[in-house]
Design an enzyme around this catalytic site. Sequence first.
Site, PDB file in Angstrom:
ATOM      1  N   GLY A  58     -16.738  10.748  48.561  1.00  0.00           N
ATOM      2  CA  GLY A  58     -17.748  11.686  49.040  1.00  0.00           C
ATOM      3  C   GLY A  58     -19.126  11.321  48.542  1.00  0.00           C
ATOM      4  N   CYS A  59     -19.990  12.290  48.446  1.00  0.00           N
ATOM      5  CA  CYS A  59     -21.360  12.049  47.996  1.00  0.00           C
ATOM      6  C   CYS A  59     -21.359  11.384  46.626  1.00  0.00           C
ATOM      7  CB  CYS A  59     -22.123  13.373  47.936  1.00  0.00           C
ATOM      8  SG  CYS A  59     -23.775  13.218  47.217  1.00  0.00           S
ATOM      9  N   PHE A  60     -22.074  10.277  46.502  1.00  0.00           N
ATOM     10  CA  PHE A  60     -22.042   9.536  45.240  1.00  0.00           C
ATOM     11  C   PHE A  60     -22.718  10.271  44.090  1.00  0.00           C
ATOM     12  CE2 PHE A  60     -25.350   6.505  47.440  1.00  0.00           C
ATOM     13  CZ  PHE A  60     -26.262   7.542  47.583  1.00  0.00           C
TER      14      PHE A  60
END
Length: 230
Positions: A58-60
Amino acid sequence: MTMSGLRFSIAVLLVVGVFFGWRHMAIGQAERKAPVPALATAEAKSAAHTETAVLAGGCFWGVQSVYNRVKGVTHTVAGYSGGTKETANYAAVSSEKTEHAESLKIVFDPQKISFGTILRIFFSVVADPTQLNRQGPDVGYSYRSAIFYDSPEQERIAKAYIAQLDASHVYAKPIVTQVVPLKAFYDGEDYHQDYADKNPGNPYIQVCDVPKMAALKAQFPELFQEYHAH
């Protein structure tokens, strides 16, 4: 609207609309603790001074916020993996027209933490590996769950551990995390590095990432360390 603007809009919606639903999902996800990898070599101590793991979950921002707090991890970089050098930038990746995933490069000391333990944390508190091409409110191929292995040993450990998790039914659904070879990793833009820790009041961070940091501390107290800027 740019993706940064879109993510801000999502953050606002998290607060004023579905805040409690997504927060409950994030907390519930983080309450699962994956078992110790059964593969013996997953916990073996390597003679190497450092090793590198590249994970996408997902979002880093959130992935980095967790591994910044893991003892034995010496350095992390948010970036992109899976696509070409020409498209390794936030604008291109956010268009969902590249092969990249938002990823994290994790440099760790194998004398202090194994690749197997890196994966155990990943499946326990970082990502929901049963969600295909999304994590929570972030939807798209760039938000997929993936392990980019850079050696046959990493591939063997990752595949064996996923099989173990599926067999133990830690998750109610099958794991869809990709296990694919690491072709290249490209550093992300400076403003993405350590974003969650530099912007702790961001509603997106509060809802999506703070529960993961709390779960790391609760589930792996022996591995938890306070965040220190690179």
